[in-house]
Design a protein around this motif. Structure first.
Motif, PDB file in Angstrom:
ATOM      1  N   LYS A  12       0.883  -1.163   0.000  1.00 49.11           N
ATOM      2  CA  LYS A  12       0.000   0.000   0.000  1.00 49.11           C
ATOM      3  C   LYS A  12       0.923   1.216   0.000  1.00 49.11           C
ATOM      4  O   LYS A  12       1.794   1.345   0.866  1.00 49.11           O
ATOM      5  CB  LYS A  12      -0.893  -0.007   1.244  1.00 49.11           C
ATOM      6  N   LEU A  13       0.780   2.086  -0.992  1.00 50.59           N
ATOM      7  CA  LEU A  13       1.615   3.280  -1.117  1.00 50.59           C
ATOM      8  C   LEU A  13       0.754   4.510  -0.879  1.00 50.59           C
ATOM      9  O   LEU A  13      -0.232   4.732  -1.580  1.00 50.59           O
ATOM     10  CB  LEU A  13       2.244   3.347  -2.512  1.00 50.59           C
ATOM     11  N   VAL A  14       1.127   5.307   0.116  1.00 48.13           N
ATOM     12  CA  VAL A  14       0.366   6.497   0.489  1.00 48.13           C
ATOM     13  C   VAL A  14       1.302   7.700   0.452  1.00 48.13           C
ATOM     14  O   VAL A  14       2.414   7.651   0.993  1.00 48.13           O
ATOM     15  CB  VAL A  14      -0.250   6.341   1.902  1.00 48.13           C
ATOM     16  N   ILE A  15       0.853   8.782  -0.166  1.00 52.55           N
ATOM     17  CA  ILE A  15       1.674   9.988  -0.273  1.00 52.55           C
ATOM     18  C   ILE A  15       1.822  10.652   1.091  1.00 52.55           C
ATOM     19  O   ILE A  15       0.835  10.909   1.770  1.00 52.55           O
ATOM     20  CB  ILE A  15       1.058  10.980  -1.280  1.00 52.55           C
ATOM     21  N   VAL A  16       3.072  10.931   1.477  1.00 58.59           N
ATOM     22  CA  VAL A  16       3.336  11.691   2.703  1.00 58.59           C
ATOM     23  C   VAL A  16       3.883  13.079   2.385  1.00 58.59           C
ATOM     24  O   VAL A  16       3.756  13.988   3.195  1.00 58.59           O
ATOM     25  CB  VAL A  16       4.272  10.946   3.687  1.00 58.59           C
ATOM     26  N   GLU A  17       4.505  13.241   1.213  1.00 62.31           N
ATOM     27  CA  GLU A  17       4.906  14.556   0.711  1.00 62.31           C
ATOM     28  C   GLU A  17       4.492  14.610  -0.757  1.00 62.31           C
ATOM     29  O   GLU A  17       4.965  13.801  -1.560  1.00 62.31           O
ATOM     30  CB  GLU A  17       6.417  14.766   0.823  1.00 62.31           C
ATOM     31  N   ASP A  80      -1.858  11.763   1.922  1.00 56.65           N
ATOM     32  CA  ASP A  80      -2.777  10.678   2.277  1.00 56.65           C
ATOM     33  C   ASP A  80      -3.514  10.060   1.089  1.00 56.65           C
ATOM     34  O   ASP A  80      -4.444   9.283   1.281  1.00 56.65           O
ATOM     35  CB  ASP A  80      -3.796  11.114   3.338  1.00 56.65           C
ATOM     36  N   VAL A  81      -3.103  10.373  -0.133  1.00 52.85           N
ATOM     37  CA  VAL A  81      -3.704   9.769  -1.319  1.00 52.85           C
ATOM     38  C   VAL A  81      -2.978   8.456  -1.607  1.00 52.85           C
ATOM     39  O   VAL A  81      -1.755   8.402  -1.607  1.00 52.85           O
ATOM     40  CB  VAL A  81      -3.611  10.718  -2.537  1.00 52.85           C
ATOM     41  N   ARG A  82      -3.755   7.388  -1.836  1.00 50.85           N
ATOM     42  CA  ARG A  82      -3.176   6.081  -2.191  1.00 50.85           C
ATOM     43  C   ARG A  82      -2.866   6.056  -3.674  1.00 50.85           C
ATOM     44  O   ARG A  82      -3.684   6.454  -4.487  1.00 50.85           O
ATOM     45  CB  ARG A  82      -4.128   4.963  -1.821  1.00 50.85           C
ATOM     46  N   VAL A  83      -1.655   5.599  -3.990  1.00 50.70           N
ATOM     47  CA  VAL A  83      -1.212   5.603  -5.384  1.00 50.70           C
ATOM     48  C   VAL A  83      -0.551   4.284  -5.767  1.00 50.70           C
ATOM     49  O   VAL A  83      -0.256   3.453  -4.911  1.00 50.70           O
ATOM     50  CB  VAL A  83      -0.211   6.758  -5.660  1.00 50.70           C
ATOM     51  N   GLU A  84      -0.331   4.123  -7.063  1.00 55.26           N
ATOM     52  CA  GLU A  84       0.471   3.043  -7.622  1.00 55.26           C
ATOM     53  C   GLU A  84       1.551   3.687  -8.471  1.00 55.26           C
ATOM     54  O   GLU A  84       1.348   4.771  -9.032  1.00 55.26           O
ATOM     55  CB  GLU A  84      -0.384   2.127  -8.497  1.00 55.26           C
TER      56      GLU A  84
END
Length: 125
Positions: A12-17, A80-84
């Protein structure tokens, strides 16, 4: 070894910056954008990567990684956006500072990012 294709589909990849142009310091100390060989501005995004788990499995620790993006991801990629990652690659590096200290690690690159589909079944912590 450089630019080894990597599959991070189990994470699960979530944007922190959020994505921003990648910057470096020039000879005069000014911040300038990093470009590729064709002169295209590179971007960087910080992600929190955590192994996906199934219901009943123990949750493992995650890791923050910075990923260089070859293209501008555009709008809609805030915290907090989930990405691929699109066409993710990894390279090993080693830097010797000349004073007996060596730093090594992995650098991540991708052609871009896209929004991840919504999690299924609630077993994705």
């Amino acid at each position: 070894m450089r630019d080894i294709p990597v599959n991070l589909g189990g994470y699960k990849l979530v944007i922190v910056e959020p994505p921003a142009p990648k910057m470096r310091e020039d000879a005069n100390g000014a911040q300038v954008p990093v470009t590729d060989k064709a002169g295209v501005t590179q971007f960087v995004v910080a992600l929190f990567a955590k192994l996906r788990t199934n219901p009943g499995e123990r949750t493992q620790k995650g890791e923050e990684i910075k990923v260089t993006l070859a293209t501008d991801p555009g709008d809609g990629f805030g915290e907090d956006v989930r990405v691929e990652l699109v066409d993710a690659r990894v390279s090993q590096y080693q830097i010797d500072n000349g004073a007996g200290r060596v730093t090594s690690g992995l650098s991540f690159k991708a052609m871009g990012i896209k929004h991840a589909p919504a999690p299924r079944g609630g077993g994705d912590k």
